[in-house]
Design an enzyme around this catalytic site. Structure first.
Site, mmCIF file in Angstrom:
data_model
loop_
_atom_site.group_PDB
_atom_site.id
_atom_site.type_symbol
_atom_site.label_atom_id
_atom_site.label_comp_id
_atom_site.label_asym_id
_atom_site.label_seq_id
_atom_site.Cartn_x
_atom_site.Cartn_y
_atom_site.Cartn_z
ATOM 1 N N TRP A 96 35.686 40.724 41.351
ATOM 2 C CA TRP A 96 36.036 39.892 42.515
ATOM 3 C C TRP A 96 37.508 39.526 42.512
ATOM 4 C CZ3 TRP A 96 32.157 35.251 41.696
ATOM 5 C CH2 TRP A 96 32.500 34.525 40.568
ATOM 6 N N GLU A 97 37.952 39.055 43.654
ATOM 7 C CA GLU A 97 39.382 38.761 43.859
ATOM 8 C C GLU A 97 40.239 39.995 43.630
ATOM 9 O OE1 GLU A 97 39.596 36.030 45.212
ATOM 10 O OE2 GLU A 97 37.679 35.245 44.548
#
Lengths: 628, 628
Positions: free
Chosen positions: A460-461
């Protein structure tokens, strides 16, 4: 050895909790970064409020919250998880809300925000230091205020004054929280494919319609309202990333007087059943002509969102470091009480049927790797936190040159921190299972949860692959090598200073790092040269290049920590703490021998011929199963 | 491209099943190992029964069972798991028993065992090839017959004729199963600490008392009886590993006529709640004066058990390879249907909003790594399976010299296979999550289960740390370098043959491997020299040395596969299959550039100074938390 050395004794079976490593945190702050001096320079941005006494008490109190309140919630978060009730109700695990209330009542959410909006106006770095402890104790709980932080930062930088007045007071107080709504079923990394629509109502508001997935902390019962920061497309917006705008879409509408109104058309369809991070609700959110307001300028949503994304990327780097720290604490305790086989060099614990496993080099390699990532990662993250303080101060002072300089530097460091520390955090967490053996695979002992929780961090990110392309492609090559040249120049100076003040093994490692830095600069130049003829070679190199930079960065921080430790040892003031500083030097040796050595391979694989990766035809990846 | 190329099309959400890679399996068997010729040499041990038609139909039918029956059970095994009912009853996941019944009815459990005890008398390697498919489809289901295999082998080699007659018929038919009971709460790696007691009853039976933990498939509802192979101590047995004996302890006593009698005093206290492998019951077994019979000789339990342990270690190597295979199949399918961003070298899929992610080098590096471990691991495991066939033939023929030779070689290869393939299997499974991004972290898509399932593989049956010490300490150094010298001599010959028949890139890689082998031999000599002065240096080197050997072994197998592929390409017979062979050559290039390159680091870290690992004092690992 010290009065402050705490003794933790728990049964073999059962979860061992976390203890805030305050001694290490204070060492990095005070002796590596001289935080008092740093804060003294932040004249316009709260540095003068951050007196040594106040900082000390913030650290100690946060440590207490993390150790006593949050750490016991970690297993509850995993086992009970979040519960979807209806489209406006999601329950967090037992105890999460109560802990959040304590956090809010103590004013912790507000410490780094402007007094104008009800914050305490202290330097931003202090909230990162707090996150070090709260994330290690219970990462998923930390996500709720963490996501809010990103939303607050986004409003502070890009929101209109009206929007700030409407939301910031409550968000900074922690009464309301925030989220980032980027991903859709068809796109995550490639936000140019976002389909969510925003239609103007003509009164300054917009109808937002679309489905967002994987929205962390997207709904919960910890706060009365949630402000979603949503990427969407205006009618006739350009295709791709240049046609995306950013909207503030509350869960519940807010009346003119600031009181809560009706539910907005923001419905939670489901929460995801995930490998880990069960304490954080991962929501699929359906916006059905929900009322929203533009944040910043039309079609500038993606650049605006990067304020949020960069906050989250540093938060994700903290996740990697925190996993290493927590797993290390638990693995170390076990390695000191489990006995198995005799040491190769002879009996160490004659009173036992076998020696404690911390005597075995294979176990030590695992433990020291974890420790290196936890403590080295801490120093890496704090450096960036203090740089962000300086940038904020320069912004307030209108020193645009300095802002641009630091922004470049943070832009260069962020993908390294995020990409490297999350990958290493996973490896460190896996090392923790390995130390515990079969007992580490059993849920009761809490080791495997750390692996499941941190596995998402390199996804994620922005995946590690995206971080690699960001670092090498977007930052370094599009920047015509300026970021790496500036970085290396600064490194030569800093290492030179250590060289001039050091001797013996430290001096040898400083020379080694000097050579590694020169080689980094030279290899970057070679990559740039290859890229002119062969663009795919950038994609072939990027992840290995990121890890290569990460290993050098870790080694750099260990050199500086070792240097600070040597100073303390030489000062003679630290007789009773000698062992602490000697251990730092010892760990530096480990990092140079074991972790910097990984670059021997990465230096090769980042130059793997493009043909070796791209030569295999898509249809020839398999002859037994495939899809047309 | 081929008639046999199957098309799998499934929705994005939802579990993709497994397809047996029969083309690759047959390539390794026929073109790398010339299995027809191999079987023809097994005159006494069933090789002549293994006609090409029969082998073909065993492969195809096992592939069908794996693909159609077992693969759909994998998610059920994970989600439902096993259920403890009472001390004599544990339920396996829905469908496991029915699949086991099919397996038994088809006679698959019996194919590799002597006809004397009801087996089909075929070569043992065929059951390993079957396990390749069944383990990839559903590893936990495969453990039940897998553990039985170990127990059967142990009885065949060490059991008295009476014991064999009593148990083997039913076990080979699959009516009963078997387990290995080694680990106790206080010891796993260090079996010298085993406390379970065995008291003679005076009638040839013993009372077995003690608690065993982590007993895989320790209880279940798939068969009527379970024979536990239990390590225990006789009264007045010597301390440590030299005082351990091996006992056969059935779940239900067996009457003289072979019918089932009363329950023995063997009670299941609990089953463990684990990170993964939920389909396999992991039992804590309480033996309370349970009736048992000695297997083999008194106090020789540990050497006897190694028959079982070695079977299980190869089975665990299969687990690593299988995780890579399954994760690869699922990741490949996704990489061919998910589109995100444009390729760096320009648009590849203009009809889509972005290019399929298989076009991106960062994704390809992940996929090709998985493929290399799956296909290279297959070749490594099959080589050992065919060697075991030869050893068994030599045993029956009384050729003790050949038995000893092959036993040495398998003793050298087993820790490499087990240690390396399980570590690489975990890395490959994690790569599969990375390809799927956030969707890989969600349980629905089946990617994260593979990581959770395979995480135990580098722990059980001896951790990677134990395998490293077994390889370097027990096998190579205690063997006075004979195993490595023999291995390298054989390698020089084999590589020389490839060199003499090759040209171009294959020839370059063959030279590269020749140098790597010489370096391996030289580095082993250096380690041995260091060990004379510094015993801990062996522990410092061992895991890195194991991985170093593993990378060379993988590269060796790719050279042989590439060589076989070149032969097929040169023969002109393979026009329509040209792409298959070209892909093998392409993959070999990848393995040399990306995986063999890892040794650049391992060559350094296996010589990390002992001081760097052992210098940190035990009390100085932490100053914030510790245990006394």
């Amino acid at each position: 050895m010290f009065a402050g050395r705490k003794i933790v004794s728990q049964s073999l079976r059962g979860v061992r909790h976390y203890t805030a490593p305050l001694k290490d945190i204070k060492f990095v702050m005070n002796e590596v970064y001289n935080v008092d001096k740093h804060f003294a320079t932040l004249k316009e941005t709260g540095g003068l409020l951050a007196t040594p006494d106040l900082v000390e008490s913030i650290l100690d109190e946060t440590g207490r919250l993390a150790t006593e309140v949050l750490a016991p919630l970690n297993v509850v978060g995993d086992r009970v998880g979040c519960t979807w009730v209806d489209k406006h109700t999601t329950k967090t695990p037992p105890g999460f809300k109560e802990a959040y209330d304590q956090f809010v009542q103590a004013g912790w959410g507000a410490i780094s925000y402007p007094e104008k909006y009800g914050g305490q106006g202290l330097p931003k770095s202090l909230s990162i230091v707090q996150a070090d402890m709260t994330a290690s104790a219970c990462f998923t709980w930390t996500m709720y205020p963490g996501l809010s932080k990103g939303a607050i930062n986004t409003l502070l930088v890009h929101g209109s004054e009206a929007l700030k007045e409407k939301y910031l007071h409550k968000m900074i107080q922690g009464e309301w929280t925030g989220t980032m709504c980027l991903t859709e079923p068809q796109c995550g990394s490639d936000l140019g494919q976002v389909k969510t629509k925003a239609e103007p109502n003509g009164d300054g508001t917009y109808k937002i319609s679309g489905t967002k997935i994987f929205i962390s902390c997207g709904d919960h019962d910890m706060a009365d309202n949630i402000l979603h920061c949503v990427l969407a497309r205006l009618p006739n917006a350009p295709a791709g990333t240049k046609g995306i705008s950013l909207f503030a879409v509350p869960k519940r509408k807010v009346n003119a007087d600031g009181s809560l109104g009706d539910f907005n058309n923001v419905g939670i369809d489901r929460i995801e059943d995930k490998m880990g991070c069960h304490g954080s609700s991962t929501c699929q959110i359906n916006f059905e002509e929900a009322e929203g307001v533009l944040i910043g300028s039309e079609n500038k949503g993606l650049p605006h969102m990067f304020t949020f994304i960069n906050t989250s990327r540093v938060g994700t780097a903290v996740q990697g470091m925190a996993a290493a720290e927590l797993s290390y604490q638990k693995a170390l305790a076990y390695a000191k009480e489990r006995f198995s086989m005799r040491a190769l060099s002879g009996t160490k614990n004659p009173e036992k049927a076998a020696d404690f496993i911390i005597n075995h080099p294979g176990v030590r390699k695992l433990l020291m790797f974890q420790k290196a990532i936890a403590e080295g990662g801490r120093s890496m993250i704090y450096e960036c936190a203090f740089l962000a303080d300086e940038m904020f101060e320069a912004e307030v002072k209108g020193d645009t040159k300095k802002v641009a300089e630091i922004d470049d530097r943070l832009g260069f460091m962020t993908p390294i921190l995020k990409g490297y520390l999350t990958e290493m955090g996973l490896e460190a967490a896996n090392a923790g299972i390995q130390v515990w053996g079969g007992h580490g695979y059993v849920k009761d002992n809490g080791m495997e949860q750390i692996v499941r929780d941190v596995r998402i961090a390199s996804v994620w990110e922005g995946t590690t692959q995206i971080q690699g392309l960001d670092l090498l492609g977007r930052k370094i090559l599009l920047g015509k090598l300026k970021p790496i040249n500036n970085h290396c120049s600064a490194m030569y100076n800093k290492i030179g200073k250590v060289l001039s003040e050091s001797s013996g093994a430290t001096r040898s490692r400083a020379w080694g790092l000097m050579l590694a830095t020169a080689e980094l600069q030279w290899n970057t130049f070679k990559i740039a040269k290859n890229a002119m003829k062969d663009k795919e070679s950038v994609g072939v190199a990027s992840v290995d290049y990121l890890k290569y930079c990460g290993n050098i960065t870790l080694a750099t921080h260990y050199l500086f920590m070792e240097h600070a430790a040597n100073k303390a040892l030489a000062s003679g003031k630290a007789v009773e703490e000698k062992a602490f500083y000697e251990a730092k030097v010892q760990m530096s040796q480990f990092v140079y021998d074991e972790i910097l050595a990984r670059n021997a391979t990465l230096k090769k694989t980042m130059f793997t011929p493009t043909e070796s990766i791209m030569g295999l035809k898509i249809n020839d990846f398999s002859f037994d199963y495939t899809r047309v």
